[in-house]
Design an enzyme around this catalytic site. Structure first.
Site, PDB file in Angstrom:
ATOM      1  N   HIS A 232       0.854  -1.200   0.000  1.00 50.73           N
ATOM      2  CA  HIS A 232       0.000   0.000   0.000  1.00 50.73           C
ATOM      3  C   HIS A 232       0.882   1.239   0.000  1.00 50.73           C
ATOM      4  O   HIS A 232       2.081   1.162   0.251  1.00 50.73           O
ATOM      5  CB  HIS A 232      -0.901   0.014   1.249  1.00 50.73           C
ATOM      6  CG  HIS A 232      -0.125   0.172   2.531  1.00 50.73           C
ATOM      7  ND1 HIS A 232       0.494  -0.896   3.174  1.00 50.73           N
ATOM      8  CD2 HIS A 232       0.169   1.266   3.271  1.00 50.73           C
ATOM      9  CE1 HIS A 232       1.112  -0.463   4.254  1.00 50.73           C
ATOM     10  NE2 HIS A 232       0.942   0.857   4.335  1.00 50.73           N
ATOM     11  N   ASP A 234       0.828   5.198   1.871  1.00 50.06           N
ATOM     12  CA  ASP A 234       0.145   5.895   2.966  1.00 50.06           C
ATOM     13  C   ASP A 234      -0.562   7.112   2.386  1.00 50.06           C
ATOM     14  O   ASP A 234      -0.062   7.731   1.445  1.00 50.06           O
ATOM     15  CB  ASP A 234       1.154   6.334   4.037  1.00 50.06           C
ATOM     16  CG  ASP A 234       1.807   5.134   4.729  1.00 50.06           C
ATOM     17  OD1 ASP A 234       1.287   4.007   4.610  1.00 50.06           O
ATOM     18  OD2 ASP A 234       2.846   5.335   5.390  1.00 50.06           O
ATOM     19  N   HIS A 291       4.786   0.213  -0.169  1.00 50.56           N
ATOM     20  CA  HIS A 291       5.524  -0.594   0.814  1.00 50.56           C
ATOM     21  C   HIS A 291       4.626  -1.666   1.411  1.00 50.56           C
ATOM     22  O   HIS A 291       3.404  -1.633   1.251  1.00 50.56           O
ATOM     23  CB  HIS A 291       6.122   0.306   1.908  1.00 50.56           C
ATOM     24  CG  HIS A 291       5.116   1.167   2.619  1.00 50.56           C
ATOM     25  ND1 HIS A 291       4.597   2.314   2.074  1.00 50.56           N
ATOM     26  CD2 HIS A 291       4.517   1.042   3.826  1.00 50.56           C
ATOM     27  CE1 HIS A 291       3.745   2.871   2.920  1.00 50.56           C
ATOM     28  NE2 HIS A 291       3.671   2.106   3.994  1.00 50.56           N
ATOM     29  N   ARG A 301       7.340  -8.657  15.909  1.00 50.09           N
ATOM     30  CA  ARG A 301       7.777  -7.330  15.463  1.00 50.09           C
ATOM     31  C   ARG A 301       6.675  -6.302  15.748  1.00 50.09           C
ATOM     32  O   ARG A 301       5.488  -6.570  15.546  1.00 50.09           O
ATOM     33  CB  ARG A 301       8.095  -7.385  13.967  1.00 50.09           C
ATOM     34  CG  ARG A 301       8.505  -6.067  13.385  1.00 50.09           C
ATOM     35  CD  ARG A 301       9.003  -6.211  11.949  1.00 50.09           C
ATOM     36  NE  ARG A 301       9.336  -4.911  11.433  1.00 50.09           N
ATOM     37  CZ  ARG A 301       8.500  -4.129  10.754  1.00 50.09           C
ATOM     38  NH1 ARG A 301       7.283  -4.560  10.486  1.00 50.09           N
ATOM     39  NH2 ARG A 301       8.882  -2.947  10.341  1.00 50.09           N
TER      40      ARG A 301
HETATM   41  C1  LIG Z   1      -5.116   8.327   8.980  1.00 48.69           C
HETATM   42  C2  LIG Z   1      -5.068   7.091   8.579  1.00 48.69           C
HETATM   43  C3  LIG Z   1      -4.090   6.547   7.595  1.00 48.69           C
HETATM   44  C4  LIG Z   1      -4.468   5.083   7.501  1.00 48.69           C
HETATM   45  C5  LIG Z   1      -5.942   5.121   7.770  1.00 48.69           C
HETATM   46  C6  LIG Z   1      -6.005   6.034   9.003  1.00 48.69           C
HETATM   47  O1  LIG Z   1      -7.303   6.489   9.273  1.00 48.69           O
HETATM   48  C7  LIG Z   1      -5.431   5.306  10.231  1.00 48.69           C
HETATM   49  C8  LIG Z   1      -4.593   4.103   9.876  1.00 48.69           C
HETATM   50  C9  LIG Z   1      -3.773   4.265   8.623  1.00 48.69           C
HETATM   51  C10 LIG Z   1      -3.450   2.931   7.968  1.00 48.69           C
HETATM   52  C11 LIG Z   1      -2.296   2.139   8.636  1.00 48.69           C
HETATM   53  C12 LIG Z   1      -2.038   0.844   7.827  1.00 48.69           C
HETATM   54  C13 LIG Z   1      -1.999   1.069   6.319  1.00 48.69           C
HETATM   55  C14 LIG Z   1      -3.185   1.958   5.873  1.00 48.69           C
HETATM   56  C15 LIG Z   1      -3.256   2.038   4.351  1.00 48.69           C
HETATM   57  C16 LIG Z   1      -4.442   1.468   6.555  1.00 48.69           C
HETATM   58  O2  LIG Z   1      -5.211   0.655   6.141  1.00 48.69           O
HETATM   59  O3  LIG Z   1      -4.589   2.078   7.788  1.00 48.69           O
HETATM   60  C17 LIG Z   1      -3.077   3.306   6.549  1.00 48.69           C
HETATM   61  C18 LIG Z   1      -4.126   4.359   6.198  1.00 48.69           C
HETATM   62  C19 LIG Z   1      -3.685   5.260   5.059  1.00 48.69           C
HETATM   63  O4  LIG Z   1      -2.573   5.777   5.068  1.00 48.69           O
HETATM   64  O5  LIG Z   1      -4.483   5.414   4.140  1.00 48.69           O
HETATM   65  O1  LIG Z   2       5.251  -2.145  10.078  1.00 53.31           O
HETATM   66  C1  LIG Z   2       5.773  -1.577   9.121  1.00 53.31           C
HETATM   67  O2  LIG Z   2       6.964  -1.579   8.923  1.00 53.31           O
HETATM   68  C2  LIG Z   2       4.894  -0.874   8.114  1.00 53.31           C
HETATM   69  C3  LIG Z   2       3.723  -0.149   8.724  1.00 53.31           C
HETATM   70  C4  LIG Z   2       2.956   0.623   7.723  1.00 53.31           C
HETATM   71  O3  LIG Z   2       3.231   0.578   6.547  1.00 53.31           O
HETATM   72  C5  LIG Z   2       1.828   1.460   8.141  1.00 53.31           C
HETATM   73  O4  LIG Z   2       1.492   1.499   9.337  1.00 53.31           O
HETATM   74  O5  LIG Z   2       1.249   2.118   7.245  1.00 53.31           O
HETATM   75 FE   LIG Z   3       2.197   2.192   5.488  1.00 49.89          FE
END
Ligand SMILES: C=C1C[C@]23C[C@@]1(O)CC[C@H]2[C@@]12CCC[C@@](C)(C(=O)O1)[C@H]2[C@@H]3C(=O)O
Ligand SMILES: O=C(O)CCC(=O)C(=O)O
Ligand SMILES: [Fe+2]
Length: 368
Positions: A232, A234, A291, A301
């Site tokens: 994905h 961010d 990533h 981890r």
């Molecule tokens: C602000 C945010 C980014 C995120 C969605 C969220 O509301 C909180 C969690 C974030 C996260 C972490 C894991 C990967 C990701 C793609 C997800 O599913 O939740 C990211 C979200 C994002 O960056 O879109």
């Molecule tokens: O655990 C990791 O190294 C990646 C975490 C991550 O990609 C995320 O929280 O968006």
């Molecule tokens: Fe991420």
């Protein structure tokens, strides 16, 4: 040991229509002796990354011009870099990781008592992206926005102060570092404070929004067939990631998911991911990094991702200095909330869906 899942395997596990149905709760992954079918991913042979491919490390203690040019190069070429000498005390990083581990070590039923509601932001649960995949990830997470006191007091009725104090201090320090790094990143593109007024909370009624995500990847009986966090990008402006130094897991792909390069943890360093909003705000100059996280057989981890975004009402669009005939406007202006909604619908194709119409049509014509 790491796993490589090739593109076709990913698309086999990828659901074009996210599961809209009832909430799926995390399975207790700690102490499972084999991989359940629900968590078994298709794999393909491991391709070792080319030895020359290493994620840049930027020493923030170097002279400002050297830092700016290293940050610009890394954001432009990779969309990710590690920073050292960032000023966050190592003791705080250690304490925060300790508190995160204390949370994930709780019995499953206690964690499930603070599960994130289906339309909520904070609390315990699966990765939000889970609903796009047929297989589940070897993952549990806990999301914090502001004070975690509501959930922490539920988890530890007599002993929640330390968790809250540490997480609040951690967020305050990450906010300051995010603002410093964003300043460096924009300045490195020749932009002045006035070009990015929306970034400064003082000139806005609403402060920038941020989310702290605690990620946990328990030791896994069959890491070659499991996925920690699926590929994905961010959606933040930038994400600051602390990863435990006891195990590798974070990997970056510069080629859309064929080749994966590990981001080896440097004790005390933080990883900076350029997020989708930053890609939009720089009119594509900075790259958003694809990533994923892989898991391992013996180590639990933990990582902590701080997502720094924009103030609530702000529509992100690049300053006019970054738009010209050679660099036409790439994306329609969006707020973070609108972008997260697009991400919730289209996942890794969200950027495509906010492309300016003329470019979108030109892209489609080229594909025909
Ligand atoms: C602000 C945010 C980014 C995120 C969605 C969220 O509301 C909180 C969690 C974030 C996260 C972490 C894991 C990967 C990701 C793609 C997800 O599913 O939740 C990211 C979200 C994002 O960056 O879109
Ligand atoms: O655990 C990791 O190294 C990646 C975490 C991550 O990609 C995320 O929280 O968006
Ligand atoms: Fe991420």
């Amino acid at each position: 040991m790491s796993i490589i899942v090739n593109k076709s395997s990913i698309s086999e596990s990828f659901k074009t229509n996210p599961i809209p149905t009832t909430q799926i709760l995390p399975l207790d992954l700690h102490n499972l002796l084999s991989l359940p079918d629900s968590h078994t991913w298709p794999t393909s042979p491991v391709q070792p990354p080319p030895p020359s491919a290493t994620i840049p490390v930027v020493d923030l203690g170097r002279p400002p011009h050297a830092v700016a040019s290293a940050v610009r190069k890394a954001s432009d070429e990779w969309g990710v870099f590690q920073v050292t000498n960032h000023g966050i005390p190592t003791t705080l990083l250690r304490e925060a990781e300790f508190e995160a581990r204390r949370l994930f070590a709780l019995p499953a039923e206690e964690k499930l008592a603070v599960v994130r509601s289906p339309d909520g932001i904070d609390g315990y649960g699966l990765a939000r992206i889970s609903r796009f995949f047929a297989k589940q990830m070897w993952y549990e997470g806990f999301t914090i926005m502001g004070s975690p006191v509501r959930h922490a007091s539920h988890l530890w009725p007599n002993d929640y102060a330390n968790f809250c104090n540490v997480m609040e201090e951690y967020q305050a320090q990450m906010k300051a570092l995010s603002e410093k790094l964003l300043g460096i990143m924009f300045k490195s593109l020749g932009l002045a404070q006035d070009d990015i007024k929306w970034l400064h909370s003082k000139t806005n009624h609403h402060p920038p929004q941020a989310v702290l995500q605690l990620n946990s990847y328990p030791a896994c009986p069959d890491p070659a067939h499991a996925m920690g966090l699926a590929p994905h990008t961010d959606s933040s402006l930038i994400t600051l990631l602390h990863q435990s130094s006891n195990a590798t897991g974070l990997q970056i792909s510069g080629d859309g998911g064929n080749l994966w390069i590990p981001v080896n943890p440097i004790p005390g360093a933080l990883t900076v991911n350029v997020g989708d909003l930053m890609h939009i705000a720089t009119n594509g100059r900075f790259k958003t990094a694809l990533h994923r996280a892989v898991v391992n057989r013996t180590r639990h981890r933990v990582s902590m991702a701080y997502f720094y975004g924009t103030p609530q009402e702000v529509k992100i669009s690049p300053p006019m200095k970054l738009v010209d005939v050679d660099h036409p406007l790439l994306y329609q202006p969006v707020t973070w909330k609108e972008y997260l909604d697009a991400k919730g619908k289209y996942f890794n194709r969200a950027l495509e869906f906010i492309k300016c119409e003329a470019l979108f049509i030109a892209d489609r014509c080229r594909q025909l």
